[in-house]
Each structure stands twice: as C-alpha cells, then as structure tokens.
Design a protein around this motif. Structure first.
Motif, PDB file in Angstrom:
ATOM      1  N   TRP A 157       1.022  -1.294   0.040  1.00 46.71           N
ATOM      2  CA  TRP A 157      -0.020  -0.007  -0.099  1.00 46.71           C
ATOM      3  C   TRP A 157       0.937   0.976   0.083  1.00 46.71           C
ATOM      4  O   TRP A 157       1.849   1.257   0.523  1.00 46.71           O
ATOM      5  N   SER A 158       0.309   2.464  -0.672  1.00 45.12           N
ATOM      6  CA  SER A 158       1.020   3.453  -0.760  1.00 45.12           C
ATOM      7  C   SER A 158       0.132   4.634  -0.052  1.00 45.12           C
ATOM      8  O   SER A 158      -1.285   4.555  -0.226  1.00 45.12           O
ATOM      9  N   ALA A 159       0.508   5.710   0.567  1.00 46.97           N
ATOM     10  CA  ALA A 159      -0.403   6.569   1.012  1.00 46.97           C
ATOM     11  C   ALA A 159       0.475   7.952   0.823  1.00 46.97           C
ATOM     12  O   ALA A 159       0.751   8.812   1.799  1.00 46.97           O
ATOM     13  N   ASP A 160       1.117   8.333  -0.262  1.00 45.98           N
ATOM     14  CA  ASP A 160       2.048   9.594  -0.404  1.00 45.98           C
ATOM     15  C   ASP A 160       1.437  10.577  -1.105  1.00 45.98           C
ATOM     16  O   ASP A 160       1.995  11.483  -1.517  1.00 45.98           O
ATOM     17  N   LYS A 354       0.687   6.246   9.973  1.00 46.81           N
ATOM     18  CA  LYS A 354       0.633   5.217  11.109  1.00 46.81           C
ATOM     19  C   LYS A 354      -0.391   4.054  10.913  1.00 46.81           C
ATOM     20  O   LYS A 354      -1.514   4.838  10.567  1.00 46.81           O
ATOM     21  N   ALA A 355      -0.068   2.646  10.827  1.00 48.35           N
ATOM     22  CA  ALA A 355      -0.854   1.762  10.431  1.00 48.35           C
ATOM     23  C   ALA A 355      -0.753   0.624  11.550  1.00 48.35           C
ATOM     24  O   ALA A 355       0.468   0.274  11.729  1.00 48.35           O
ATOM     25  N   ASP A 356      -1.738   0.107  11.658  1.00 53.42           N
ATOM     26  CA  ASP A 356      -1.637  -1.334  12.474  1.00 53.42           C
ATOM     27  C   ASP A 356      -2.442  -2.320  11.473  1.00 53.42           C
ATOM     28  O   ASP A 356      -3.364  -2.400  11.099  1.00 53.42           O
ATOM     29  N   ILE A 357      -1.386  -3.493  11.152  1.00 54.25           N
ATOM     30  CA  ILE A 357      -2.073  -4.433  10.442  1.00 54.25           C
ATOM     31  C   ILE A 357      -2.331  -5.759  11.199  1.00 54.25           C
ATOM     32  O   ILE A 357      -1.485  -6.130  12.252  1.00 54.25           O
ATOM     33  N   PHE A 358      -3.438  -6.378  11.231  1.00 53.51           N
ATOM     34  CA  PHE A 358      -3.824  -7.620  11.911  1.00 53.51           C
ATOM     35  C   PHE A 358      -3.868  -8.830  11.033  1.00 53.51           C
ATOM     36  O   PHE A 358      -4.564  -8.887   9.945  1.00 53.51           O
ATOM     37  N   GLN A 359      -3.108  -9.928  11.229  1.00 48.96           N
ATOM     38  CA  GLN A 359      -2.932 -11.006  10.473  1.00 48.96           C
ATOM     39  C   GLN A 359      -3.993 -12.011  11.318  1.00 48.96           C
ATOM     40  O   GLN A 359      -3.745 -12.266  12.606  1.00 48.96           O
ATOM     41  N   VAL A 360      -4.912 -12.633  10.626  1.00 48.82           N
ATOM     42  CA  VAL A 360      -5.909 -13.528  11.080  1.00 48.82           C
ATOM     43  C   VAL A 360      -5.859 -14.639  10.573  1.00 48.82           C
ATOM     44  O   VAL A 360      -6.074 -15.068   9.336  1.00 48.82           O
ATOM     45  N   LYS A 361      -5.501 -15.854  11.669  1.00 50.90           N
ATOM     46  CA  LYS A 361      -5.566 -17.240  11.040  1.00 50.90           C
ATOM     47  C   LYS A 361      -7.044 -17.680  11.261  1.00 50.90           C
ATOM     48  O   LYS A 361      -7.398 -17.840  12.536  1.00 50.90           O
ATOM     49  N   VAL A 362      -7.696 -17.950  10.130  1.00 50.61           N
ATOM     50  CA  VAL A 362      -9.118 -18.534  10.238  1.00 50.61           C
ATOM     51  C   VAL A 362      -9.313 -19.631  10.830  1.00 50.61           C
ATOM     52  O   VAL A 362      -8.550 -20.631  10.407  1.00 50.61           O
ATOM     53  N   ILE A 397      -6.348  -3.803   7.839  1.00 56.56           N
ATOM     54  CA  ILE A 397      -5.244  -2.881   8.302  1.00 56.56           C
ATOM     55  C   ILE A 397      -6.215  -1.602   8.803  1.00 56.56           C
ATOM     56  O   ILE A 397      -7.113  -1.056   8.274  1.00 56.56           O
ATOM     57  N   ARG A 398      -5.678  -1.098   9.873  1.00 59.92           N
ATOM     58  CA  ARG A 398      -6.454  -0.011  10.655  1.00 59.92           C
ATOM     59  C   ARG A 398      -5.541   1.259  10.321  1.00 59.92           C
ATOM     60  O   ARG A 398      -4.516   1.463  10.932  1.00 59.92           O
ATOM     61  N   ILE A 399      -6.063   2.226   9.619  1.00 61.68           N
ATOM     62  CA  ILE A 399      -5.277   3.513   9.529  1.00 61.68           C
ATOM     63  C   ILE A 399      -5.603   4.534   9.937  1.00 61.68           C
ATOM     64  O   ILE A 399      -4.913   5.733  10.093  1.00 61.68           O
ATOM     65  N   HIS A 400      -6.436   4.645  11.221  1.00 60.98           N
ATOM     66  CA  HIS A 400      -7.118   5.779  12.117  1.00 60.98           C
ATOM     67  C   HIS A 400      -7.879   5.141  13.200  1.00 60.98           C
ATOM     68  O   HIS A 400      -8.548   4.251  12.844  1.00 60.98           O
ATOM     69  N   VAL A 407     -10.878   4.061  11.057  1.00 61.71           N
ATOM     70  CA  VAL A 407     -10.839   3.501   9.639  1.00 61.71           C
ATOM     71  C   VAL A 407     -10.104   2.280   9.451  1.00 61.71           C
ATOM     72  O   VAL A 407      -9.143   2.248   9.825  1.00 61.71           O
ATOM     73  N   TRP A 408     -10.842   1.463   8.731  1.00 67.99           N
ATOM     74  CA  TRP A 408     -10.263   0.078   8.355  1.00 67.99           C
ATOM     75  C   TRP A 408     -10.193  -0.226   6.908  1.00 67.99           C
ATOM     76  O   TRP A 408     -11.196   0.291   6.209  1.00 67.99           O
ATOM     77  N   VAL A 409      -9.224  -0.820   6.545  1.00 65.60           N
ATOM     78  CA  VAL A 409      -9.160  -1.675   5.230  1.00 65.60           C
ATOM     79  C   VAL A 409      -9.346  -2.808   5.272  1.00 65.60           C
ATOM     80  O   VAL A 409      -8.456  -3.658   5.968  1.00 65.60           O
ATOM     81  N   ILE A 410     -10.439  -3.568   4.936  1.00 70.40           N
ATOM     82  CA  ILE A 410     -10.706  -4.954   5.141  1.00 70.40           C
ATOM     83  C   ILE A 410     -10.811  -5.769   3.775  1.00 70.40           C
ATOM     84  O   ILE A 410     -11.012  -5.404   2.682  1.00 70.40           O
ATOM     85  N   PRO A 411     -10.639  -7.054   3.918  1.00 65.18           N
ATOM     86  CA  PRO A 411     -10.522  -7.836   2.615  1.00 65.18           C
ATOM     87  C   PRO A 411     -12.100  -8.284   2.355  1.00 65.18           C
ATOM     88  O   PRO A 411     -12.423  -9.564   2.657  1.00 65.18           O
ATOM     89  N   LEU A 412     -12.774  -7.410   1.717  1.00 65.86           N
ATOM     90  CA  LEU A 412     -14.188  -7.974   1.359  1.00 65.86           C
ATOM     91  C   LEU A 412     -14.738  -7.305  -0.086  1.00 65.86           C
ATOM     92  O   LEU A 412     -14.300  -6.184  -0.216  1.00 65.86           O
TER      93      LEU A 412
END
Length: 427
Positions: A157-160, A354-362, A397-400, A407-412
């Motif tokens: 991802w880019s946020a420039d 700043k971002a937090d990324i959450f790896q979820v093992k299903v 990914i949580r960006i705020h 604010v989240w970016v989710i795989p949907l």
C-alpha cells in the motif's frame, strides 16, 4: 580413561577402546594398550622402537618383530576410526596422528570437552560455511515468518498523496491510499459516482476523508466535521464503487435511504457466540460500519459489518467478524458471512501514515445462503462463496483510531475502506 578423539577413549585399566557413539568396546592386549598409551602421552613427534618395546614388554627382552606384529594388529583395531592413524617413520620409529576433523556425526553430548572440540577444532572453511548456513537459515526463517508476511502486505500500500474531494457541495481534504501502483488516482474516479451540484453537506464547515483503491474497487470513507483529530461519529458515509460506470448517486436521497435501511434491521448487534471463553476480565474492542455499494440502475446494496477484537495479550487475541448483505427493497434476504480466528497485531507505516495490520488465522467460517437473491446482490454472494472456500489467512489494516471511530481497510469484495463506529465492552 585417556581421550583419543572427542568420542573415543582408551581405558588403560581394562585394556580396551571405548566408543561413546556406538557404545562399542574394542579389546586390546596388554602390549597394544601400553604401546598406544605411550604414543598418546609422548611429548615427542616420533616414538622410537626402543621406547615402545620398553612400554609394551616391561622387564622383558623381546625381538623387534614383536613390536612390528603389535603395531599391525593395533592398526587393524583402529581401522574403523579414520581420524586416528598409526604411521611408520622410516629408521626412526612410529607416530600417532589424530586428525582434528572428526568424521562422526554424533557426539557424547554430556561431554563438554567433546562438544567444545567438535565446534572449535575444525578448519576455517568449515567454520565460515557453518556461519553462512546459519545465517541463511535465519534469513529464511525471517522471510517466511508471520511478521514479515504482515509487513510485506502493508508494503503493498502507498499513502503518499492527498487531494481535494468534492462531496455534497462541500470540498474537503482526502487521504489517498492505493495498492500495488493502482492506476487512475484522480479524484474523478470517486466523484464520478455522485450526482453534482448537491448541497446537502453545506451545513458543515469541512469533512475528513480517506479514499482508497486496490485497482478495481474505489472506496470513500467520510466523516463530516472540522475536527481533524477526532471524528464525532455522526453522519459517517461509506461508499465503495464496484463498477466503472458512474453510479449517479444522489447523496441527499442516499442519506434518507441509508437511514431507513439501518433503522429497519441491524443484524450484527450481538457478535460473540456463547461458546467464547469469557473467564476472567476481558475487553472487547468492537467496530461497526455500514458500507454501501452504488451501481447504476441497480438496487443499493448495504453491508452491515461488525468486527470484534478480544485481546489476550498486548498484541494478540480472538477475532470475530460478521457481515450481513441486504438491499434497499429487501428483495434479497440477508446474506450472512462470519469469520472467527486468532489475530496477531503488527505496527508499521505507509509512507508516513501510521498503520496497524492484523493477521488473522481463520479457524471458522460460516456463510448462510439467502432464501432470495436478486441480480444486484449476485456478485457479492459469489465473492463471499469464494472467500468461504479459500480464505485461511486474512489481513485487516487500521489506518485511523480515535475515541469514537476508526478507519479500516478490510478484505471484502476485494479491499474495502470504511469509517467505523468504535466501542469497548467488558465481557
């Protein structure tokens, strides 16, 4: 006991060789034991025949041939140990040569000296090779680690960039996120789905926004208000276009319609199943968003998304997600998709953001097939079916984050960015 190699010893009392790898004992005659003992203890590089005759046959006078025969049989008994060589030095005597590079693959691990010899008594090339191999193994372990995979996902991802976004008659600043060098990053790609000259947001002075694309979907997450640090959580707008043709969405009509849809039924008020282990004090971090997918000449589709994170340490715990898909006329009965698993949280930066990324093992997935499915909802149901079959590991990914929202970016349906209401509950 007299050590010959890290694993081979001479028992001078029992007159035998003791092999600590195989446990084998090789019986020696008195003379063979005494000759080998003298060779091992000799301070000189070569032992003369006279010295060895005196050691092997004390107080006796024997022919030199006795020593020759003794050396011959001793060599045969040492033949299995190639690092131990009994050499004849012409006209001088005999020499015992012990190689520092052992050919054995096992050591007496309770013998500290043996272990030390096996590690340090090797050539420089062997040491360097061992270090290189160890470093390669460390690099491979790091490359395939969960932490590296999460950072790799974040690095895509880019946020420039930021740009002004025209929404509801009001212009505000939007933070752009895009994935893998996605094309078409002009504000028009988001604005084209909204009808122009709509003034419903002019009651506000400003808005905060995140716009994102994975190259196919174009998401818009808007929080009305002038506070750049804290979102009040009122009037959040989450739109994601899944079609390239302009949707021609009237925002004023959309606000009334979305309010009616949200008040009608909310399927995701209760997240945690009864089987969840709630022994002790646990804190649930709950996130809820309504995301709308406008498509020209089709019914408006709503995704009611609810996510819960229950930490059991500072950066890991249980993850629960539930998504419910409906349409504006209730022609599609609810499509429900639930995911449960274990998450691990990593922190990073996306071009200074700043971002937090959450790896979820299903661990568990549930897709409830609707009784009715209209044409507008077909694409969403098909995507969820694919995910239900394939997904074993997911990244969120949580960006705020502030006190009331995130604010989240989710795989949907690809990657969807949305502004969520945030609450914490003791459970």
């Amino acid at each position: 006991m007299l050590k010959i190699t890290p694993y081979l010893e001479l028992d001078t009392e029992a007159h035998q060789l003791v092999d600590h790898v195989s446990g084998k004992k090789v019986i020696l005659t008195f003379s063979e034991s005494a000759v080998l003992h003298r060779l091992l203890l000799s301070s000189k590089p070569v032992c003369s025949k006279e010295e060895l005759l005196s050691a092997g046959w004390p107080d006796r006078v024997v022919a030199v041939t006795s020593l020759t025969q003794c050396i011959s049989t001793l060599r045969k008994k040492l033949d299995a140990y190639r690092e131990v060589q009994l050499k004849t030095i012409a006209r001088r005597g005999y020499q015992l040569h012990i190689s520092t590079q052992s050919h054995v693959k096992m050591l007496a691990v309770n013998d500290a000296e043996s272990m030390r010899a096996a590690i340090f008594d090797v050539s420089l090339i062997v040491k360097i090779s061992g270090i290189v191999i160890a470093l390669l193994l460390l690099v491979l372990a790091w490359y395939f680690s969960d932490s590296h995979k999460a950072k790799q996902n974040l690095a895509r991802w880019s946020a420039d960039e930021q740009f002004d976004l025209q929404v509801g008659g009001l212009k505000g600043n939007a933070q752009l996120l895009y994935k893998d060098d996605a094309p078409h990053l002009h504000p028009f790609m988001w604005e084209k789905h909204l009808l122009p000259d709509n003034s419903f947001l002019t009651c506000h002075e400003d808005f905060n926004a995140y716009v994102a694309t994975d190259g196919e979907n174009y998401s818009m997450a808007i929080c009305p208000g002038s506070d750049k640090e804290q979102c009040a959580g009122k009037g959040l707008i989450n739109l994601t276009s899944v079609d390239s043709e302009p949707a021609q969405l009237n925002l004023e009509e959309f606000v009334d319609l979305s309010s009616a849809m949200e008040q009608r039924i909310r399927y995701n008020r209760v997240m945690l199943p009864e089987s969840t282990d709630t022994s002790g004090a646990l804190l649930e971090h709950n996130y809820q968003a309504d995301v709308y997918f406008p498509v020209k000449d089709e019914l408006l589709i709503r995704a009611d998304i609810n996510m819960s994170l229950i930490y059991d340490s500072s950066d890991s715990g249980e993850f629960h997600s539930s998504t419910c898909i409906t349409d504006q006329d209730c022609l599609t009965t609810p499509i429900k998709y639930k995911v449960r698993g274990k998450f691990k949280q990593y922190s990073g930066m996306i071009d200074g953001l700043k971002a937090d990324i959450f790896q979820v093992k299903v661990e568990q997935k549930d897709l409830i097939r609707p009784d009715k499915l209209n044409g507008s909802a077909v694409r969403f149901y098909r995507d969820l079916r694919k995910r239900n079959i394939k997904d074993e590991e997911l990244y969120y990914i949580r960006i705020h984050q502030d006190h009331k929202t995130a604010v989240w970016v989710i795989p949907l349906f690809g990657q969807v960015t949305a502004w969520y209401h945030y609450e914490r509950f003791d459970i």
